[in-house]
Structures are given as C-alpha cells and as structure tokens.
Motif scaffolding. Structure first.
Motif, short mmCIF file in Angstrom:
data_model
loop_
_atom_site.label_atom_id
_atom_site.label_comp_id
_atom_site.label_asym_id
_atom_site.label_seq_id
_atom_site.Cartn_x
_atom_site.Cartn_y
_atom_site.Cartn_z
N LEU A 41 -2.14 10.33 7.48
CA LEU A 41 -3.43 9.64 7.55
C LEU A 41 -3.21 8.21 8.03
CD1 LEU A 41 -5.13 10.85 4.27
CD2 LEU A 41 -5.79 11.42 6.58
N PRO A 42 -4.23 7.62 8.69
CA PRO A 42 -4.05 6.25 9.20
C PRO A 42 -3.99 5.22 8.08
CG PRO A 42 -6.29 7.02 9.58
CD PRO A 42 -5.53 8.19 9.06
N PHE A 43 -3.62 4.01 8.46
CA PHE A 43 -3.51 2.92 7.51
C PHE A 43 -4.86 2.62 6.87
CE2 PHE A 43 -3.91 -1.69 6.81
CZ PHE A 43 -2.94 -1.84 5.83
N MET A 44 -4.82 2.30 5.57
CA MET A 44 -6.06 2.05 4.84
C MET A 44 -6.17 0.56 4.54
SD MET A 44 -7.32 3.95 1.39
CE MET A 44 -6.81 5.59 1.80
N PRO B 136 -7.58 -2.81 2.55
CA PRO B 136 -7.86 -3.00 1.12
C PRO B 136 -9.29 -2.65 0.75
CG PRO B 136 -6.68 -4.90 2.01
CD PRO B 136 -6.96 -4.00 3.16
N GLU B 137 -10.26 -3.00 1.64
CA GLU B 137 -11.66 -2.73 1.28
C GLU B 137 -12.00 -1.24 1.35
OE1 GLU B 137 -11.79 -4.67 5.46
OE2 GLU B 137 -10.70 -4.92 3.59
N ASP B 138 -11.10 -0.45 1.95
CA ASP B 138 -11.35 0.99 2.04
C ASP B 138 -10.97 1.73 0.76
OD1 ASP B 138 -12.27 0.74 4.58
OD2 ASP B 138 -10.36 1.21 5.54
N TYR B 139 -10.21 1.05 -0.14
CA TYR B 139 -9.70 1.77 -1.32
C TYR B 139 -10.82 2.35 -2.17
CZ TYR B 139 -4.92 0.29 -0.43
OH TYR B 139 -3.70 0.12 0.14
N PRO C 184 0.84 -1.20 0.00
CA PRO C 184 0.00 0.00 0.00
C PRO C 184 0.87 1.25 0.00
CG PRO C 184 -0.03 -1.08 2.14
CD PRO C 184 0.74 -1.96 1.23
N LYS C 185 0.39 2.21 -0.74
CA LYS C 185 1.13 3.47 -0.78
C LYS C 185 1.13 4.10 0.60
CE LYS C 185 0.47 5.35 -5.44
NZ LYS C 185 -0.22 6.44 -6.13
N GLU C 186 2.20 4.82 0.91
CA GLU C 186 2.22 5.58 2.16
C GLU C 186 1.19 6.69 2.02
OE1 GLU C 186 3.59 5.83 5.24
OE2 GLU C 186 4.00 3.73 4.87
N LEU C 187 0.30 6.78 2.99
CA LEU C 187 -0.72 7.82 2.89
C LEU C 187 -0.11 9.16 3.24
CD1 LEU C 187 -3.75 6.00 4.43
CD2 LEU C 187 -3.46 6.67 2.08
#
Length: 1270
Positions: free
Chosen positions: A429-432, A434-437, A422-425
């Motif tokens: 921002l907090p960790f995202m 996969p279903e949040d994409y 995952p890209k660094e937000l």
C-alpha cells in the motif's frame, strides 16, 4: 519662503538641488509651450488659508483639488498594484496546495456542515411503511423547522436583552436629572409612611401588604405557572437573581418583569401545560384558590425520604423550588456526578492531590525489604496506642472514590513503542500521511483477513483501494479506480460513500486529492445508478462547496457530479433531499443549494422543475425560501445562458412578485435574477419582461442603496433587448437616476452604474449628441479619478464602459478628455488612461485626431512610457504600439524623438527599462518602414547588435525580438550590421537555456536561413546545425517547431547531405523527445530538398541493428510520406521491402510505426495507380488486427482505413467477410469492428459489394437503377 520654518525650507532647497542633478539623467523633456514650465509645484498653495474667505478656487483649481482628493494612498502603495496570478508563480511562490489554505472564511463554512445520515428511499420500498430508524423527508423537515424555531427564539431573546439594556441605560441617564439633591443621607427607616406612598410603588415594604397576597421576596420560590396570574404581584423591587426561570418564562430567561407586570410568557391560571411535570407524589396539584407558598409541598424534598426508584429530581427536573438549593446540601457520593463536569482548576487540584497522596503513602514491607539490606536492621512493632491519621485536612477536598471522576494515572511506559516512525504498510500500500491515520488507521492492524466478517472485509478492501487512489502512484491509482468502478454495486453504496465522503471533508485535503476522490464518486455514480438515492444529501453536502470554489475546474467537476447524481436519483429524490436546505438558517447552505438546484435544472430540464420553483418562490412561511427560489432562477440563467429562452416567460412570471416583496433581500435578488435572465436571453425576449418593467421603473424611484443597484442592473440589461425607439426613451429616463448615482461612494454601486451605462450607451437608438452633452461631463467628473484605478474590477469596468462610449461618440471626444491624464502623478491611473486610449484607437483608428491632439497624445504616451515603474509594462507597450501604428505616417516628425528616447533607455542601468525599450522597437518597426526611416532603423540595428552581450535573459530575449523585427522590415541586403557579422554573434546565444531567448534567437536564425542564407558561409550553418540539435529538447513546443523548420531552411541553403548526416547521428540518442523531433526534421529536409536526396541514406540507416535507430527511420518515413503526399508514388516501390520487414518484426513498436507509415503512404497515393504495392502491404498489415496493445491496434485500424480510401471499400470488405461469422467471439468482434468502420466511412461504396439475391415469392430483392434513382 521666509515665513516657513527654516529647517523645512533648507530641506526643500536640498531636494530641489537633487532633482536638478537627476533631471539631466532621468527627467522627461516635454513641450513647455503645451504644458507650462518645469516647476512641479507651480500653482500650489504655499500656506493653508486661515478662514473660509481666503479659500477661493477658480474652476481649474477645483479640478486639481478633485483629483487630489481622490488620490488617497501614498506612492509606495499605489506602485504596488494588484497583479495577475502568473507573476507570483514565476517568482517561485506557488499557490498553496491545501484547499483550506486558500479558502476565505465564507468558503470554510463548508466544514461546519454535517454529513447527514442516509435517508429513506421512497421508490425502493413502494408503499411499505418506512423503517423507524431511517430518516424520512418528514423527519428532516421537522428538524429544520425546529432549528429555525430555535434560531428565531434565540434572536428574540437577544433582541429583548438588547432592548432592556437600552431601557436601563436610558433610565440611568434620566435618574440624575429627575432626582432632587438629598439634604442628608437617610436610612431606609427614616422615611415616613406618607413619603413612601408618594414614592414609586416598587419601594413599598413587604410588611405593608395584605397577608392574603404573599409578596415575592428575593428568597421566595419561583412562581409556578398557574399561580402567577392570580397572585397580586409583589411590589417589592426584584433582582435578577431572585428566581430560577420557569418554562413559562423561557422567552426571556434573564429579564425580570417590571413592577406590577406578570411573568412574561406565563400561562393564565389553571393552565399548566408548559410546567415541568412534577414527580408523582412529591407535589400536590395547584388548585384555583389563592394559596400561600407554604401550603405547597416542595418539589425537591431535602429532608423527606426519597421514594424508591424515583428519579433524582434535584439533578434533572427543575421543579418548583429552585434547583440551586441542592448545591447547599452536603454532597453525597451519588450526587457528585450529577453536578456536571469539574472546572479545569478543580480537576488539576484533584490530580495534584492524588499525586501527592500516591507519593506520601506508607511504604509496604516488600518495598522496605528491597530498599534495606536484610542484615543489620530490626523491624520494630508500632506502639499499641498508635493510630495513624488516615484523613488529613487536605483529604477533605478530595473527591469521594465511589462514583467519582476517574482521575489521571501516569501510564505504564512501553519500551517497545516506536515514535514518529510510520509502520510499513502491508501489501504494497502507498505511504500514509499522518492526517490519513484516522481514516485508514485500521489498515495498519495486520489482522488475518479470513477471520474478519464479510462486511469488515469489504470495508477493508474499499479502504485499501481509496488509499491507493489518494496517495498511490499513477499505475496503482489507475487499477484501484478501475476496481472501485467495476465492483461498485458489489461493494454497495453505503460502505463506499461512508468512506469517500468523510475523506472529502478532511480539512487537510489538497487539490489533487480532492480531484481524485471526486473522480471516484463520478465513476461510482454511473455504476450505482438508483442505489444512490438514500445518499443523495450526503453527497450534496460534500459536493456543493465545489460549486463556489475559486478554481474553475473544481466548479466544473462539481456541476458534473451533481448533474450525474440528478440523472441517477431522479427529480423527486433530488427535490426531497434539497428542499429542507432551501430555507436553512445558514445563508451559506442556501447559496450552495441554489447553485446545485440550477445544475439539477440544466440536467433534467427546466420544465420538470418549474412547478416546484413556482411553489418555493411563493412560499408564505419564510422569506428565506422565496429568496433561495428566486436565486435558483438567477443561477439557472447564469449556468445555461441562452437556453433559458424557451422558458423565459414562465421564469419571469414565477419571480416577478418578488419585486414587491416586503423583505428587502428578496426584492434585491429578484432584480438581480431578472438581470441575469435578460443577460442570458440577449438580444431576444423583451416581450417576456413586459410585466416587470413597471415595478422596476417604480423601484428605481423609491429605493436606495443595494436594492436600487440591483434594480438599475435589471433595467440596464433589459434596455438592450428593446426596439431602438423604446430603448432611447428608457435610457433617457433611467439616465437621470444613473447620473445622480455617479456620485455614490459605494464600490458595488459604481460597478453596477458603469455596467448599466455601458449597456445603455451601446443600445441602438441612443444618439451620440445625447451622450456627449448629457452623460460625458458627469461621467468623467465622477469616474475618471485616481481611486478607480486601484481596484482591479472597477478599473476593468471603467475601461470597458469608456470604450463603449467612444464607439458612439468617436475617438476625439474621449481621448481629448483624458489625454492630459497621461501625465498624472499616479501610475495606476496613467496605466488606466493608456489602456483606454489603446483600445479606443485600436477600435476606431486615429483619423479624427487633429494635429493638436496628436501632439498631446505622442507627448503623453512618451511621458507615461518613460515614467512607468511597475512590473506590468505590457499596458504601456501595447498602448504605445497601438497609437503609433494607427497614426501611421503622421508619426514621422516624432520618430527622431522616440528613437532618441529608446536609445537613451537601452543604456539605462535598470534591466526592466532596457527590456521595455527593446520591446518598443519591435512594436514600432513596421511604422518606421512606412515613414521611410530606414537609416534610423539601421542605426537602431547597430545599437541592438552592440547590446547582444546583455546578461539578463529577459532583456536579451527582447533585444533579439527587436532585431528580428528590424530584419523582417528592412530586408537582408540593407541590414546593418551585415548578416555575415550578425549570424556568428547569434550562434553562441543558441546555447542559452532561457525560453524567451531561445524562441527569439531561433526565429531570427530561421528568418536569416530562409531569406539570406547566401550571406553566411556553409561552415557557420553546420555549426548552427549542431547547436540546433540541443534545442530539440526544449520544453516549449514553439521552440521545437521553429528548430525543425530551421533545419529545413539550412538544408535548402547548403544541401541536405551534411544536415542529414547530423540528424541521422542524432537518431542514436536515448532521449525519446529528441529522436521524435529529429525524425520530423528529417522529413522536413526531405520535403524541402526532394525525397530522393534523403531516402537512400535513410534506408541505409535502417540496417543498423538498433531498435531506436530503426524506429526513428520508420517514424521519419511516416512523417516523410505525410509531408510529401502524392510525391510518394515515385518512392513507394523503393520503400515497400523495408516496410515488409518492419511489419513482420517481433517488436510491437516496429509494426505500429510501419502501419502508421503505410497509412500516410496509402492516403498520399490514393488514385495514382499504386494499388499493387498497397495490396501487397495490406497483406502484411492485416494479420496485426488481433493485437491487444491499444497503440498498435490504433495504428493498424488507421492503416486499414487508409487502404479503404486508396483501394476502395469493396476490396477491404473481401478481407473482412472471412471473419464476420467466425465461431470464436473474440475473432468476430474484431472483424465486426472493421466492418462497422467500413460501413461508417464508405456506406455508398459498399452497395456494389452486396450479394445478388434472387427474388422470393414474398420478397423482391432486385433494385433496378431507375428505382434507386427515384
């Protein structure tokens, strides 16, 4: 035995031997005079009767058969009883976090609902015509009507198809019987004309018909609406493939009318309103005279030149000629797309073709140059006559390229792409997940925010905040939630809800995430207020499912949101949003809508909703609307309970007609609603139900099944509201039907019958004799069977009903009937019997249990206790304890047997059995004391002492609990083993980290320290002190409290100095919880051993220049003055200098804790003449009123409140007056806050402090005492 198969008999012999060997270890001894011999199979049939004559049971045999008939499951299944949820968690199986994982199919239907577009807000625009693009109430109602119509049509079609298939089946069955066996197989030409006439008309030939009536052959056109009625119908047999259905035949697309019948749904001649409009110029209108099909121009002209600009009729307009004809034509590139999607097989074939094509294409010159060296090769020219084959056979299958389907192309490989990382937000921002994409993916594009439009910036900001709320750390979440709340109106309702609501519909949502998002909606609602109106339905779609969630807190949250929503949007908007869902085709939607309406009613008041409810419950259009309306009344009753009383009559009047409704479901829900209303109104409101008694009475005589169950439930809840005389009459009447329904196999009916029996029996006016003679025999015959114990709800209901009956008829009647079942084979059934006996005996005592029943009871509970195998041991333990305690001294003869069993079981290899035996000792210790069996208890004490080496912590905890019970009862002096031996054995056990062991051990040590400290040397107590310090870290509050109290007892026993030294050292540790418990322990030591023994050492410790220690000392002083109360007056002057220093310290926590100590000191010495010290301390406290830290300001305000109590309100007012009118607002606010709390706390005391004002010409300010008094 001889007649049995030798192998079976051998097996039985072996089993008998095994049982005899085991008998010495595990079998239970019970009175053979009472229960017969040991042979379990005595009285059982050894062979199955061949005919009916052999089968003759006497009454006792039939009783056994009855129980065995209901004993439907094997033992392995019966042992695995449904258990409470906590045990699973203890075993490490946690509830699934994702909501969807624990939802059943019904609750999952929430995901089928669509978040509707926003609706028109009638209030915002006033009288203006609404914008066409916005959906109004009328649009929504039209859509719902259309959906309903579609559903009805589809249902009608399905019904008709089914009927046709049934007729076909029936015809097929009839044909073989009706047809005569043919002599030989004949050809269709062999039949004579006469035979043909004699046969059914459907076999007539087309050629025999008059020319004027063209037959409808299998290749003929579909009859157009308008022509069907006039044409003499064809008598030829027709096939389902004969024609394409016309719009007129929509109701039954597949069915072909029978011979001689007109097309179903066809319009009479000339009326072509439902025909598909033909293309202008392509078809001539149909006149009224009979015409041949050849007279008419075909609607789809294969050969005619198409008109310029005409829509291709073939693809879109099902005209007169079947559309299927187009498929026969050679496809042109333009027609390819109109055929609809390709099948997957065809698509894969085309892909394969394309791939092969790509690979086999001729190589270009550039490619050849790259492949071969430049020297040594010569490029040859192709011969002049060579023509390459550009169209091989396989090319004919390929789709033509113009307007063709875009086919698959292998994508270019991107070497720089990173997979699964995952890209660094950006921007912390907090960790995202996969279903949040799909929701927050836009945040990954690191665009320059200045370049975005204001709307996009707003969207992005909302997304960031929501992501922080959903996945962030607690501090991130807190600030994001605050920002969302504060800027809610700035963001606007639309952007906010369009982002939040889809997140709540996410299938992978977890409980915690849902809770947080619902919290966001709740906070935002307050801010948006009336702006929320267009989004009401959207919000309801997402929030309504919470109302039926299995989690109690989710239901509460859902109710809260809907309640706030209805207050923000108003009643009219809520009704407009929810009215279309009331008669929705989906039962799930209707159910959740009814629950939501009940919440709206409780929020806005029932009277506001009554007119609407009345209209809905009397809806003529759909039974669904009536059903939902009545269900709303039921949910209102369930939700607001006795608050329905003022509106009871109106609500009953609104729904009473439903008892005679033509729809069965409406009748059922009406009865259930009346039951809910009666339950909510109990014990008042019988007069409101007068109008429904007659229809209910008729109903229970005319209905069966579920409707009867509902009607019985309603009567069951109405009877307890009646006067005794009426209740008695109605109970006797309804009992006839109830007793009939005792035999019902339906589980739901059983639950309701039990509930109604419970209600009727508990009513005043129903005599014990009537219950004993008329109800009990049937009740026990039908309900006290093994199967009832297998379902948790049935089990509960049966136990409650039996206890209620026992309250009327007494203990002996009930216990006498079920006591023998304590020896039943089925464990769940034994457990149900035990629980009932426990509750009955606990309620009513054991005074009317005679000697015979007493013997049976003790024998039965001993058997049941020993035979238990399941995990749920508490029922047996509680039952045993309750019976023994209520019998009291009558248990004395049985105690040796009981104790023998306990000792035997304490030595069992199973840990569970040992634990139950130890637990039983703690239950019956008090009764053993009553029976003067101290010697027996001493013996048990020694046995338990020997088992203190137990390895299982659960069992060890129970053994310590049993020892504690014995020590409590027998006293310290008579205890065996002696206390001096027992306590050193307990010291190492204190190290055990298991909660149950810690709790029981510390209780036992505390009891010994309290009552028998002198039996143990001081060194041992000091050793225990050090062990106790570790226990201050325990998670359970009860353990920490017991530990702190034990410090007090030990200090009292061996003097405070040593204990205090240990505790003061403990103030230096890092762990906060440990320090807090230590400070409490110091305060308790001070209380038990007088403060002067502790204060010098404590104040001396304050000199240690370490924050933790100083804070600990201050906290100890705070607790100390709280505990010693008015004894503090002797020590206040000694402590004042220390508190002065603390109140001037730079550290906030110092000042906070010192203020707290001042508060307790002031409250303790109020009215004891220490005002000078308190005023001195108040001068140090007062400057802290401008602190901003919430904890500090709370402590300071509480200290000032304490000063108000000790010094009087007038003195504090003097401090306060100086800042009430300060020019700076921030200063004024603080002073007014203090003044307000003064005013609330001591309003009367402030009267004396009011200024003396001179009278003016218009106003008189002076108030003499007499005036005040009068």
């Amino acid at each position: 035995m001889a007649s049995l198969d030798p192998e079976i008999s051998r097996t039985q012999e072996e089993r008998k031997k095994m049982e005899q060997q085991l008998a010495s270890l595990t079998s239970v001894t019970f009175d053979t005079d009472l229960y017969g011999g040991n042979n379990r199979f005595e009285g059982y049939e050894k062979s199955i009767p061949v005919n009916d004559d052999e089968e003759n049971f006497d009454a006792m045999d039939s009783e056994v058969a009855r129980k065995l008939a209901s004993y439907t499951a094997p033992k392995s299944i019966l042992k695995d009883m449904p258990r409470g949820g906590d045990e699973d968690e203890a075993m490490g199986f946690k509830k699934p976090q994702r909501i969807i994982d624990r939802e059943d199919d019904y609750r999952r239907r929430r995901l089928n609902r669509v978040i509707s577009p926003e609706r028109h807000d009638a209030f915002a625009n006033g009288d203006k015509t609404p914008d066409v693009s916005v959906r109004t109430y009328a649009d929504v109602m039209r859509e719902e009507a259309l959906k309903r119509e579609k559903e009805d049509t589809l249902r009608a079609i399905a019904k008709k198809k089914k009927e046709e298939e049934e007729t076909k089946e029936a015809d097929k069955e009839r044909e073989p019987t009706a047809a005569q066996p043919a002599q030989k197989r004949r050809n269709r030409w062999d039949q004579s004309q006469e035979e043909t006439g004699a046969k059914k008309a459907k076999t007539a030939s087309d050629w025999d018909l008059p020319d004027s009536t063209p037959g409808i052959g299998r290749w003929d056109a579909t009859p157009t609406p308008g022509r069907v009625g006039e044409a003499t119908p064809s008598l030829s047999r027709r096939n389902r493939w004969d024609e394409t259905p016309t719009p007129g035949r929509l109701a039954d697309s597949d069915a072909t009318p029978a011979a001689g019948g007109a097309t179903p749904g066809a319009t009479p001649a000339g009326m072509t309103w439902d025909a598909t409009p033909k293309l202008a110029g392509l078809a001539t209108p149909t006149p009224k005279r009979q015409r041949s099909r050849w007279d008419e121009t075909p609607a789809t002209m294969g050969s005619a030149t198409p008109m310029a600009g005409a829509t291709p009729a073939a693809a879109y307009t099902p005209g007169v000629t079947p559309v299927g004809g187009v498929e026969l034509a050679t496809p042109t590139p333009g027609a390819i797309n109109l055929r609809g999607g390709l099948t997957p097989e065809h698509y894969n074939l085309l892909r394969w073709e394309k791939d092969i094509e790509e690979r086999n294409r001729p190589l270009t010159d550039e490619e050849l140059d790259a492949m071969f060296p430049q020297e040594g090769y010569k490029i040859l020219e192709p011969p002049a006559s060579y023509v390459p084959i550009r169209t091989p056979a396989r090319k004919l299958l390929a789709t033509p390229t113009p307007l063709g389907t875009p086919l698959y192309a292998i994508p270019e490989e991107n070497r720089g792409q990173q997979f699964d990382v995952p890209k660094e937000l950006p921007g912390g921002l907090p960790f995202m997940k996969p279903e949040d994409y799909q929701y927050f993916g836009a945040l990954l594009n690191e665009e320059d925010e200045e370049e975005l439009s204001p709307e996009e910036q707003k969207e992005r900001k909302i997304m960031k905040l929501l992501l922080k709320v959903k996945n962030g750390t607690p501090p991130q979440r807190k600030t994001a939630l605050r920002q969302l709340t504060d800027k809610a109106r700035e963001f606007g309702a639309g952007p906010l809800f369009n982002r939040i609501l889809p997140l709540l519909m996410q299938p992978t949502l977890e409980d915690q995430e849902r809770h947080l998002l619902v919290k966001v909606i709740d906070r935002v609602l307050y801010k948006l207020d009336e702006l929320v109106r267009p989004y009401v339905h959207k919000i309801l779609v997402v929030i309504e499912p919470l109302l039926i969630d299995e989690d109690y807190y989710a239901r509460v949250e859902g109710r809260e949101i809907i309640s706030n929503l209805s207050k923000a949007a108003g009643l009219a908007t809520m009704i407009a949003a929810m009215r279309p869902d009331i008669d929705n085709i989906d039962e799930y939607v209707r159910n959740t809508t009814a629950r939501a309406f009940s919440v709206v009613a409780s929020a806005l008041g029932i009277p506001a909703l009554l007119p609407f409810l009345k209209a809905v419950c009397q809806s003529k259009k759909s039974w669904q609307a009536r059903h939902t309306g009545i269900k709303i009344v039921q949910q209102i009753a369930i939700l607001i309970g006795c608050a329905v009383l003022p509106h009871l009559r109106s609500l009953v009047e609104i729904i009473e007609h439903g008892l005679n409704d033509e729809n069965q479901k409406v009748r059922t829900i009406t009865a259930l609603s009346l039951a809910a209303l009666a339950e909510a109104a109990a014990p008042y409101g019988i007069e409101s139900f007068d109008s429904v008694l007659k229809p209910l009475w008729k109903g229970i005589r005319s209905h069966r099944g579920k409707v009867l169950a509902a009607f019985l439930k309603a009567i069951g809840f109405i009877i307890p509201l009646m006067d005794a005389i009426y209740a008695s009459y109605y109970t006797k009447e309804v009992m006839i039907i109830l007793i009939r329904e005792f035999q019902s196999p339906d589980e739901e009916m059983k639950k309701i019958v039990l509930k109604v029996v419970k209600q009727c029996v508990s009513t005043e006016g129903v005599e014990a004799d009537y219950i004993r003679n008329d109800i009990l025999p049937e009740f026990f015959r039908n309900f006290w069977v093994r199967r009832m114990a297998l379902d948790r709800r049935n089990y509960r209901q049966l136990v409650d009903t039996t206890v209620e009956i026992a309250n009327k008829v007494g203990v002996a009647d009930i216990v006498g009937r079920i006591v023998e079942d304590l020896k039943d084979e089925s464990e769940p059934y034994r457990r149900m019997v035990m629980e009932t006996i426990e509750k009955v005996v606990a309620n009513l005592g054991a005074s009317d249990i005679d000697a015979r029943l007493e013997e049976l009871l003790i024998d039965g509970i001993l058997y049941a206790f020993q035979e238990q195998t399941s995990d749920d041991a508490n029922v047996m333990l509680n039952g045993f304890g309750a019976v023994v305690n209520s019998l009291g001294q009558r248990v004395k003869p049985y105690l040796p047997q009981i104790c023998g069993t306990i000792k035997w079981r304490l030595n069992n290899k199973s840990a569970k059995v040992r634990q139950q035996a130890a637990d039983l000792i703690s239950r019956i210790a008090v009764v053993m004391k009553q029976c003067q069996e101290e010697q027996l208890m001493g013996h048990l004490g020694v046995v338990l002492y020997e088992y203190l080496g137990e390895e299982y912590p659960e069992v060890l905890g129970s053994i310590l609990g049993a020892l504690k019970a014995i020590v409590n009862v027998i006293g310290m002096t008579k205890m065996t083993p002696p206390i001096k031996d027992l306590l050193p054995r307990l010291t190492p056990i204190l190290k055990n980290r298991h909660e149950k062991v810690q709790e029981n051990c510390i209780d036992l040590v505390g009891r010994i320290a309290d009552r028998g400290a002198e039996f143990v040397p001081a060194r041992e107590w000091m050793r225990i002190c050090f062990e106790l310090l570790e226990m201050l870290k325990a998670h359970k509050k009860g353990i920490r409290r017991a530990t702190v109290n034990t410090f007090g007892y030990i200090a009292k026993a061996i003097g405070p100095q040593d204990v205090l030294a240990t505790l003061l050292n403990n103030l230096k540790v890092q762990e906060r919880q440990n320090r807090v418990c230590t400070t409490v322990a110091i305060a308790i030591v001070a209380e038990t051993c007088s403060p002067f023994t502790v204060l010098p050492a404590l104040m001396n410790e304050y000199r240690v220049p370490e924050l933790n220690v100083q804070n600990g000392v201050l906290k100890s002083l705070s607790f100390l003055f709280e505990y010693i109360g008015e004894m503090g007056k002797d020590y206040i002057y000694a402590v004042t200098p220390l508190l002065e220093d603390a109140l001037m310290d730079r550290d906030l926590v110092h000042r906070q804790t010192a203020a707290s100590a001042v508060k307790h000191m002031a409250l303790g010495v109020a009215g004891l003449g220490c005002e000078d010290a308190l005023i001195h301390l108040l001068n140090y406290v007062w400057p802290n009123i401008f602190e901003t830290s919430p904890h500090v300001i709370n402590a300071v305000m509480e200290a000032i409140e304490g000063m108000r109590v000790a010094l009087g309100a007038a003195l504090v007012l003097n401090y306060c007056l100086q800042g009430l009118f300060h020019p700076a607002r921030k200063v004024r606010e603080v002073y007014w806050k203090i003044y307000n709390s003064l005013y609330i706390g001591a309003q009367d005391a402030l009267v004396a402090a009011y200024p003396v004002l001179d009278d003016e010409e218009h106003n008189t300010y002076s108030r003499p005492e007499l005036m005040m008094f009068v």
